[in-house]
Structures are given as structure tokens and as C-alpha cells.
Design a protein around this motif. Sequence first.
Motif, PDB file in Angstrom:
ATOM      1  N   ALA A 180       0.848  -1.197   0.000  1.00 23.32           N
ATOM      2  CA  ALA A 180       0.000   0.000   0.000  1.00 23.32           C
ATOM      3  C   ALA A 180       0.875   1.235   0.000  1.00 23.32           C
ATOM      4  CB  ALA A 180      -0.925   0.001   1.218  1.00 23.32           C
ATOM      5  N   VAL A 181       0.412   2.265  -0.666  1.00 26.96           N
ATOM      6  CA  VAL A 181       1.087   3.561  -0.655  1.00 26.96           C
ATOM      7  C   VAL A 181       0.365   4.456   0.345  1.00 26.96           C
ATOM      8  CG1 VAL A 181       1.692   5.604  -1.986  1.00 26.96           C
ATOM      9  CG2 VAL A 181       1.854   3.338  -3.042  1.00 26.96           C
ATOM     10  N   LEU A 182       1.090   4.936   1.355  1.00 30.71           N
ATOM     11  CA  LEU A 182       0.517   5.820   2.359  1.00 30.71           C
ATOM     12  C   LEU A 182       0.895   7.264   2.042  1.00 30.71           C
ATOM     13  CD1 LEU A 182       1.124   3.876   5.705  1.00 30.71           C
ATOM     14  CD2 LEU A 182      -0.718   3.651   4.040  1.00 30.71           C
ATOM     15  N   ASN A 183      -0.066   8.141   2.152  1.00 28.50           N
ATOM     16  CA  ASN A 183       0.150   9.576   1.934  1.00 28.50           C
ATOM     17  C   ASN A 183      -0.362  10.277   3.187  1.00 28.50           C
ATOM     18  OD1 ASN A 183       1.005  11.815   0.541  1.00 28.50           O
ATOM     19  ND2 ASN A 183      -0.817  11.976  -0.750  1.00 28.50           N
ATOM     20  N   LEU A 184       0.529  10.460   4.168  1.00 30.09           N
ATOM     21  CA  LEU A 184       0.127  10.860   5.503  1.00 30.09           C
ATOM     22  C   LEU A 184       0.372  12.341   5.767  1.00 30.09           C
ATOM     23  CD1 LEU A 184       1.587   7.841   7.497  1.00 30.09           C
ATOM     24  CD2 LEU A 184      -0.730   8.121   6.612  1.00 30.09           C
TER      25      LEU A 184
END
Length: 297
Positions: free
Chosen positions: A248-252
Motif C-alpha cells: 500500500a502507498v501511504l500519503n500521511l
Amino acid sequence: MIESPRVPVRLVEIVLGRPLLWSVYDGFGNLLLKAGFVIESQSQIEKLSQNGFFRNNPADGPIRSIEDGAGGTAYANPEIVNSTMVGMDEVRWNIGEPLSLQPHDNPTLRYTVRLVGFVKNKTVMVTAPMLDGKFGFIRDGQTFTVRSFSGKKAHVFMAAAVKSVHSPFPYLHLSYPQEVRATVIRKGSRAAVKLIAAVSLGHPVRIAATKLIDLSVAGASCVSGQPFGAKGEQGLLKFKLLVADHSAVLNLKAVLRSVALSDSGDVWNHGFEFLDVAVEQRMMLSAFVHQTLAGVE
């Protein structure tokens, strides 16, 4: 994930009655025997091989160990707070639990499999190991370090391939372990990582590439050749995680809490605190941090 510098010890490398040339560690890096210890019986070797049997790779330098006040060994990783040996039937894994298989004859390789079931004192059954969409060739008798992460516990045991079965579906029988090492990992743990990330900060937005060097559920540290923001600035930190066989790609959303020149003077350290992390993202972070500390990929 940072690779361990340890390599499996072959039993033929040990000579009864002679001092060990290197220290011996289990699969978590806990010291079992110091260099110079004399093994006096075959039963000692067999007992060690059940719990994990690794030595330093000379090319990577020594592994640090910490002696406790009682003459035993404390954990070099401060995030690991308790480790005990338990019976396989005490672990209470769920069917479908992801496990990592690390072949002793090729320590850089990892297979992700899932638990099919086990019969006490007989075998542990897992799905057939696959790599890049192809079934791996597993020979009878091939040995593995088997690892898993469940909740806040990590488990590891040693097993040998008993038989590969191809019908009615491909799966693998592993030898049944007499004991499994169960390790509790500290709440709020930070895992050492090497992850490429993208940072966007400020108004107007500035974008920079960086490398994460540690990660927790609450935040992350990263390094770059130049400082890319000031303390208190908010923005986004974007990176990719792989947990078991799911990526998964997290964009936090994050706030920059610290900026400092490293002791070596060649890179800048940045500390971020995550803000308003969604439940799904928090679960992904937690699973990744704990599997990293446990040595599971």
C-alpha cells in the motif's frame, strides 16, 4: 528492511571439545553462546539447532550484544521486551496466518506462505512457497527459519521441509517444532528502515525526495542532503509499505518537529509526527513496524 548480518551455522563447522570461533545467536539476534565456549556433547548442538543457530558474517563486522547484571543476555533491540519459548499448540495461530520462510542455505531469500493447519507432533502445513508468481523448488529436508507476527507478538521457529504436495492444491509439510520463540514487542516501537519517500511542505508547496531511516505508528525520521523545511511546517509524507503479501502507498499528513545536522555533518536529519492518521493507515503502519522488528517480511 535492514538485512541481518548473521548467517546460518552449519553443524559441520562445530568441533566437539574445541572453542567456538564466533558467538552463536538465535533468529532474533539474542546471544546463545559466546565465542570461545566449548561444546562438549552432541545433545548441546541438537538443542541449539532447535532454537536457531546463527553466527556473524565476517564481512559485516561483529553483532553487538548487551550483557545484563545476572550474566545473561539482554536484548540489543530495546523494542523487544520479553521473549519466551512456548509449545506450538500454545501459539493459537489462525488458519490463513501469513508466515515468512527464510531458507538456511539462501538467507537473503524470503517466501511468504499461509498456514493451512498442523497436526500436533506430526507436521505444520503451509501453502506452497512462491516467488515472482512461480512456485519455488523446495527439496525434502531443506531447512528454514519460520517467522510470523500476530497482534503484538512475533514468533519464530526452525523447521525442515518434510514433503511437497501438489493435489488437490499445492502445499508444503514442515516438521513440527517442539518449541516456538514468542516475543512481545514494546508499544510505540520504532523500526529501523530504508524506505524512499516523497515530502511536500509549505505554501507554495515544495516537494523533495528523502529516505526514511526509522518508522513508528506516530511518526518517522528521514535524512537528506539539505534541510527541506522549518520546524512546525505541515505537509504530506508519501511512501510505500509491504506487509506480508499486501502493499500500500501511504500519503500521511505530517508536521516537521525537528531539523538537525547529523554528527557526521554530511546529512540533515528530519523528524516528523503524523497527524490525523486514518484507522486503516494506522493498522498498516502497526503491522509493518511489528513485522519489521520481528524480522518478518
